[in-house]
Design a protein around this motif. Structure first.
Motif, PDB file in Angstrom:
ATOM      1  N   ARG A  67       2.299   2.820   0.645  1.00  0.00           N
ATOM      2  CA  ARG A  67       3.659   2.277   0.612  1.00  0.00           C
ATOM      3  C   ARG A  67       4.676   3.322   1.041  1.00  0.00           C
ATOM      4  O   ARG A  67       4.489   4.507   0.805  1.00  0.00           O
ATOM      5  N   SER A  68       5.742   2.844   1.639  1.00  0.00           N
ATOM      6  CA  SER A  68       6.880   3.703   1.986  1.00  0.00           C
ATOM      7  C   SER A  68       8.089   3.143   1.244  1.00  0.00           C
ATOM      8  O   SER A  68       8.762   2.251   1.722  1.00  0.00           O
ATOM      9  N   GLY A  69       8.297   3.627   0.057  1.00  0.00           N
ATOM     10  CA  GLY A  69       9.385   3.095  -0.759  1.00  0.00           C
ATOM     11  C   GLY A  69       8.980   1.765  -1.369  1.00  0.00           C
ATOM     12  O   GLY A  69       7.799   1.427  -1.452  1.00  0.00           O
ATOM     13  N   GLU A  70       9.959   1.004  -1.782  1.00  0.00           N
ATOM     14  CA  GLU A  70       9.683  -0.269  -2.444  1.00  0.00           C
ATOM     15  C   GLU A  70       9.599  -1.437  -1.473  1.00  0.00           C
ATOM     16  O   GLU A  70       9.116  -2.501  -1.833  1.00  0.00           O
ATOM     17  N   ASP A  71      10.069  -1.258  -0.256  1.00  0.00           N
ATOM     18  CA  ASP A  71      10.220  -2.389   0.647  1.00  0.00           C
ATOM     19  C   ASP A  71       9.097  -2.607   1.643  1.00  0.00           C
ATOM     20  O   ASP A  71       9.057  -3.636   2.290  1.00  0.00           O
ATOM     21  N   GLY A  72       8.198  -1.678   1.808  1.00  0.00           N
ATOM     22  CA  GLY A  72       7.216  -1.893   2.849  1.00  0.00           C
ATOM     23  C   GLY A  72       5.999  -1.008   2.738  1.00  0.00           C
ATOM     24  O   GLY A  72       5.867  -0.197   1.835  1.00  0.00           O
ATOM     25  N   THR A  73       5.132  -1.208   3.689  1.00  0.00           N
ATOM     26  CA  THR A  73       3.891  -0.462   3.764  1.00  0.00           C
ATOM     27  C   THR A  73       3.945   0.416   5.001  1.00  0.00           C
ATOM     28  O   THR A  73       4.305  -0.042   6.079  1.00  0.00           O
ATOM     29  N   SER A  74       3.561   1.684   4.839  1.00  0.00           N
ATOM     30  CA  SER A  74       3.636   2.602   5.969  1.00  0.00           C
ATOM     31  C   SER A  74       2.322   2.697   6.728  1.00  0.00           C
ATOM     32  O   SER A  74       2.317   2.967   7.922  1.00  0.00           O
ATOM     33  N   SER A  75       1.192   2.500   6.030  1.00  0.00           N
ATOM     34  CA  SER A  75      -0.087   2.579   6.728  1.00  0.00           C
ATOM     35  C   SER A  75      -1.173   1.834   5.958  1.00  0.00           C
ATOM     36  O   SER A  75      -1.022   1.515   4.775  1.00  0.00           O
ATOM     37  N   LEU A  76      -2.250   1.577   6.664  1.00  0.00           N
ATOM     38  CA  LEU A  76      -3.424   0.924   6.107  1.00  0.00           C
ATOM     39  C   LEU A  76      -4.571   1.916   6.219  1.00  0.00           C
ATOM     40  O   LEU A  76      -4.802   2.463   7.300  1.00  0.00           O
ATOM     41  N   VAL A  77      -5.277   2.153   5.123  1.00  0.00           N
ATOM     42  CA  VAL A  77      -6.434   3.039   5.120  1.00  0.00           C
ATOM     43  C   VAL A  77      -7.682   2.165   5.074  1.00  0.00           C
ATOM     44  O   VAL A  77      -7.825   1.339   4.170  1.00  0.00           O
ATOM     45  N   TYR A  78      -8.549   2.324   6.064  1.00  0.00           N
ATOM     46  CA  TYR A  78      -9.804   1.586   6.109  1.00  0.00           C
ATOM     47  C   TYR A  78     -10.869   2.426   5.414  1.00  0.00           C
ATOM     48  O   TYR A  78     -11.063   3.601   5.751  1.00  0.00           O
ATOM     49  N   LEU A  79     -11.523   1.833   4.430  1.00  0.00           N
ATOM     50  CA  LEU A  79     -12.559   2.511   3.651  1.00  0.00           C
ATOM     51  C   LEU A  79     -13.914   1.885   3.953  1.00  0.00           C
ATOM     52  O   LEU A  79     -14.043   0.666   4.022  1.00  0.00           O
ATOM     53  N   ARG A  80     -14.898   2.732   4.113  1.00  0.00           N
ATOM     54  CA  ARG A  80     -16.275   2.260   4.342  1.00  0.00           C
ATOM     55  C   ARG A  80     -17.155   3.013   3.361  1.00  0.00           C
ATOM     56  O   ARG A  80     -17.127   4.237   3.314  1.00  0.00           O
ATOM     57  N   ASP A  81     -17.923   2.267   2.575  1.00  0.00           N
ATOM     58  CA  ASP A  81     -18.753   2.871   1.531  1.00  0.00           C
ATOM     59  C   ASP A  81     -17.933   3.755   0.597  1.00  0.00           C
ATOM     60  O   ASP A  81     -18.365   4.824   0.168  1.00  0.00           O
ATOM     61  N   GLY A  82     -16.688   3.337   0.315  1.00  0.00           N
ATOM     62  CA  GLY A  82     -15.823   4.057  -0.594  1.00  0.00           C
ATOM     63  C   GLY A  82     -15.152   5.283  -0.034  1.00  0.00           C
ATOM     64  O   GLY A  82     -14.381   5.944  -0.726  1.00  0.00           O
ATOM     65  N   GLN A  83     -15.406   5.598   1.213  1.00  0.00           N
ATOM     66  CA  GLN A  83     -14.840   6.791   1.857  1.00  0.00           C
ATOM     67  C   GLN A  83     -13.844   6.393   2.942  1.00  0.00           C
ATOM     68  O   GLN A  83     -14.038   5.410   3.650  1.00  0.00           O
ATOM     69  N   LYS A  84     -12.820   7.210   3.099  1.00  0.00           N
ATOM     70  CA  LYS A  84     -11.835   6.963   4.153  1.00  0.00           C
ATOM     71  C   LYS A  84     -12.501   7.079   5.506  1.00  0.00           C
ATOM     72  O   LYS A  84     -13.126   8.093   5.812  1.00  0.00           O
ATOM     73  N   ASP A  85     -12.376   6.028   6.299  1.00  0.00           N
ATOM     74  CA  ASP A  85     -12.938   6.010   7.650  1.00  0.00           C
ATOM     75  C   ASP A  85     -11.831   6.159   8.696  1.00  0.00           C
ATOM     76  O   ASP A  85     -12.036   6.769   9.731  1.00  0.00           O
ATOM     77  N   ASP A  86     -10.654   5.573   8.411  1.00  0.00           N
ATOM     78  CA  ASP A  86      -9.563   5.607   9.380  1.00  0.00           C
ATOM     79  C   ASP A  86      -8.260   5.313   8.655  1.00  0.00           C
ATOM     80  O   ASP A  86      -8.241   4.636   7.637  1.00  0.00           O
ATOM     81  N   GLU A  87      -7.168   5.825   9.193  1.00  0.00           N
ATOM     82  CA  GLU A  87      -5.831   5.454   8.716  1.00  0.00           C
ATOM     83  C   GLU A  87      -5.062   4.894   9.900  1.00  0.00           C
ATOM     84  O   GLU A  87      -4.996   5.521  10.956  1.00  0.00           O
ATOM     85  N   MET A  88      -4.537   3.725   9.722  1.00  0.00           N
ATOM     86  CA  MET A  88      -3.857   2.998  10.802  1.00  0.00           C
ATOM     87  C   MET A  88      -2.373   2.914  10.501  1.00  0.00           C
ATOM     88  O   MET A  88      -1.960   2.742   9.392  1.00  0.00           O
TER      89      MET A  88
END
Length: 97
Positions: free
Chosen positions: A76-97
């Protein structure tokens, strides 16, 4: 879903609306879209499929309903929105979009 069937919302759709939008992945060279489908949050991953998400757990992780290895977490970026999406595979960070 059979035509005419409407699933009840499992999440607060207004609160989840902050996550709607498009997220660019440089790693996968694609843009995924987060939207509502069947009163659920869903991820449209071009070339793959649309993945509906389970409600978030205590840590804010939204598991893909199909399979048990992929999930997303929203930053999240503040209360109004989302700044990024983190893709997790097998519980581990695979990518940040």
């Amino acid at each position: 879903m059979r035509e005419g069937v409407v699933l009840p919302a499992e999440i607060d759709l207004d609160a989840a609306g902050a996550h709607l939008g498009s997220y660019r992945s440089d790693k996968y060279k694609t843009t995924v879209r987060v939207f509502f489908q069947n009163n659920r949050l869903a991820v449209d991953w071009p070339g793959r499929m649309i993945f509906e998400l389970r409600p978030p757990d205590e840590e804010g992780v939204w598991m893909f309903r199909l399979g048990n290895v992929s999930a997303v977490r929203f930053n999240r970026s503040g209360e109004d929105g989302t700044s990024s999406l983190v893709y997790l595979r097998d519980g581990q960070k695979d990518d940040e979009m």
